[in-house]
Design a protein around this motif. Sequence first.
Motif, PDB file in Angstrom:
ATOM      1  N   GLN A 342      15.714  34.672 -21.466  1.00  0.00           N
ATOM      2  CA  GLN A 342      15.954  33.601 -22.417  1.00  0.00           C
ATOM      3  C   GLN A 342      17.253  33.864 -23.170  1.00  0.00           C
ATOM      4  OE1 GLN A 342      14.377  30.771 -23.200  1.00  0.00           O
ATOM      5  NE2 GLN A 342      12.606  30.970 -21.858  1.00  0.00           N
ATOM      6  N   TYR A 343      18.057  32.821 -23.315  1.00  0.00           N
ATOM      7  CA  TYR A 343      19.293  32.910 -24.090  1.00  0.00           C
ATOM      8  C   TYR A 343      19.043  32.339 -25.477  1.00  0.00           C
ATOM      9  CZ  TYR A 343      24.057  31.870 -25.658  1.00  0.00           C
ATOM     10  OH  TYR A 343      25.228  31.783 -26.380  1.00  0.00           O
ATOM     11  N   ASP A 344      19.402  33.098 -26.514  1.00  0.00           N
ATOM     12  CA  ASP A 344      19.235  32.652 -27.885  1.00  0.00           C
ATOM     13  C   ASP A 344      20.573  32.124 -28.409  1.00  0.00           C
ATOM     14  OD1 ASP A 344      18.287  32.279 -30.539  1.00  0.00           O
ATOM     15  OD2 ASP A 344      19.202  34.204 -31.079  1.00  0.00           O
ATOM     16  N   GLN A 346      21.516  31.163 -31.309  1.00  0.00           N
ATOM     17  CA  GLN A 346      21.887  31.583 -32.653  1.00  0.00           C
ATOM     18  C   GLN A 346      22.622  32.922 -32.653  1.00  0.00           C
ATOM     19  OE1 GLN A 346      21.518  29.486 -35.258  1.00  0.00           O
ATOM     20  NE2 GLN A 346      20.741  28.072 -33.690  1.00  0.00           N
ATOM     21  N   LEU A 392      11.259  30.808 -26.097  1.00  0.00           N
ATOM     22  CA  LEU A 392      11.906  30.657 -27.397  1.00  0.00           C
ATOM     23  C   LEU A 392      11.453  29.330 -27.980  1.00  0.00           C
ATOM     24  CD1 LEU A 392      14.111  32.115 -29.167  1.00  0.00           C
ATOM     25  CD2 LEU A 392      15.753  30.526 -28.137  1.00  0.00           C
ATOM     26  N   GLY A 396      12.956  29.202 -33.403  1.00  0.00           N
ATOM     27  CA  GLY A 396      13.859  30.289 -33.065  1.00  0.00           C
ATOM     28  C   GLY A 396      13.179  31.617 -32.823  1.00  0.00           C
ATOM     29  N   LEU A 398      10.991  34.333 -30.513  1.00  0.00           N
ATOM     30  CA  LEU A 398      10.652  34.728 -29.148  1.00  0.00           C
ATOM     31  C   LEU A 398       9.154  35.018 -29.060  1.00  0.00           C
ATOM     32  CD1 LEU A 398      13.552  37.190 -28.220  1.00  0.00           C
ATOM     33  CD2 LEU A 398      13.023  35.051 -27.033  1.00  0.00           C
ATOM     34  N   LYS A 426      11.677  37.496 -34.187  1.00  0.00           N
ATOM     35  CA  LYS A 426      12.906  36.731 -34.355  1.00  0.00           C
ATOM     36  C   LYS A 426      14.049  37.479 -33.670  1.00  0.00           C
ATOM     37  CE  LYS A 426      11.652  34.281 -38.556  1.00  0.00           C
ATOM     38  NZ  LYS A 426      11.542  33.013 -37.787  1.00  0.00           N
ATOM     39  N   PRO A 427      14.860  36.791 -32.861  1.00  0.00           N
ATOM     40  CA  PRO A 427      15.920  37.469 -32.113  1.00  0.00           C
ATOM     41  C   PRO A 427      16.845  38.311 -32.988  1.00  0.00           C
ATOM     42  CG  PRO A 427      15.637  35.249 -31.285  1.00  0.00           C
ATOM     43  CD  PRO A 427      14.770  35.358 -32.495  1.00  0.00           C
TER      44      PRO A 427
END
Length: 440
Positions: A342-344, A346, A392, A396, A398, A426-427
Amino acid sequence: MCENRKSALFACALLLVAGSLCPVVRGDEFEEVFRWKLLDFNNTDTSDEDGSDGVFFPDVPDDAAPGMESLNESFVPYHNLPMGVTHHKGRVFVTVPRRRTGILSTLNVIVLDQVPEGDKSPKLIAYPNALTNELKTPYQPDPKKLISVYRTRVDRCDRMWFVDTGFLEYPGHRRQVQRPSLWIIDLLQDRKVRQFEIPESIVPEGHGMASVTVDSSSDDCDGAYAYIPDLAYYRLYVYSFRDNRMWTFNHLYLSFDPRMTGFNVAGVRFRWNDGIFSLALGPQRSREEGRTVYFHAMASTSEYRTSSRVLQNETLANVGGYDHLFTYVGERGIKTQCTIHQYDPQTGVMFYAEVNRNAIGCWNSAQHFEPENHGIVQLDNQNFIYPSDMTLDSDGDLWVMTNGLPRWLYASLDTDDYNFRIWRQKPARAIAGTICAPGA
């Protein structure tokens, strides 16, 4: 220092002694939300919905595989292994694909504010209801019913997308009950928006479609696309919501790496040749170029990419000549075979569910893609065995499912211990102090 952190650092020390690189885990640990020894269910009685007793001993269909006459679909707790997790606005959706008999419901929900305080092992509730999840006797197709769902995803328009493979993966009795189909459900109204039956011209069987990635924007819900990897046939399917059409991409990068088919999870050694498994949507490059789409096979430690503009071009898919538009990004490093990533947006960090290391890995997309720029934000060889899914949510956060799948398949689960867990973090907190943090 907590015990989980001690185990992670000790594991790293062992790898360093063995001469392997191991990033030190410094980010905040993931919070354990739920855990189960075995699953249980709440609303699986369909007698009020269709007049049946909810349990059946199927008659033998004319085209049944030998031995199906002896199958019994009565509830078997040990056979129910959760695979996917998605959170949306106070509800957690959990999938249980039908890989054994005795599974009451393949798509389920947990309503967080209805879980009693302190209850870490709540019963699952069939979603949208028990009748939709009940197998039709005697293993006959019914487009209104769900056969087997692996993972779900929620788009920016509050719709949940998933593939019903239509396939029973019973050992010795594998069976395509009905055509695989893509379901889209409006979660604000709990109403099915659309069901697209995937034609045989696209794929003969649905068992390889174990995940889906949705490319959408909240200001153009009809313009959404679904990217569906096929780990068994080494293909990538693209579905356009607006056009209600699907097309296929074929490429060498969609297959597995024969050097990376060996796995060792919780002392269980096995070989898998799973091809393309996960796609992750990176940043928007430009209006003309679209978004970067990262992808990888499970039996691989390599990452690849293409553009959303490429995938959304049906003409290009049909005509061909797109080989050069799928490009190699780089290597993640030793033992980094991964299910979902997964790409975050933020933090600009990509997170990897690394099954061979019982870990969540990370890469800051501002850095070059090479092993020394990959870190670990979660590692636990006792409680974090086999991260099977990672999503996600709109807050926001994970969410991760760990389920010990290799033990369940090739050895045995200890039913006196907790085998399945759901985690969240949270990332920004996960990467704090790691090589993936901004400016690290």
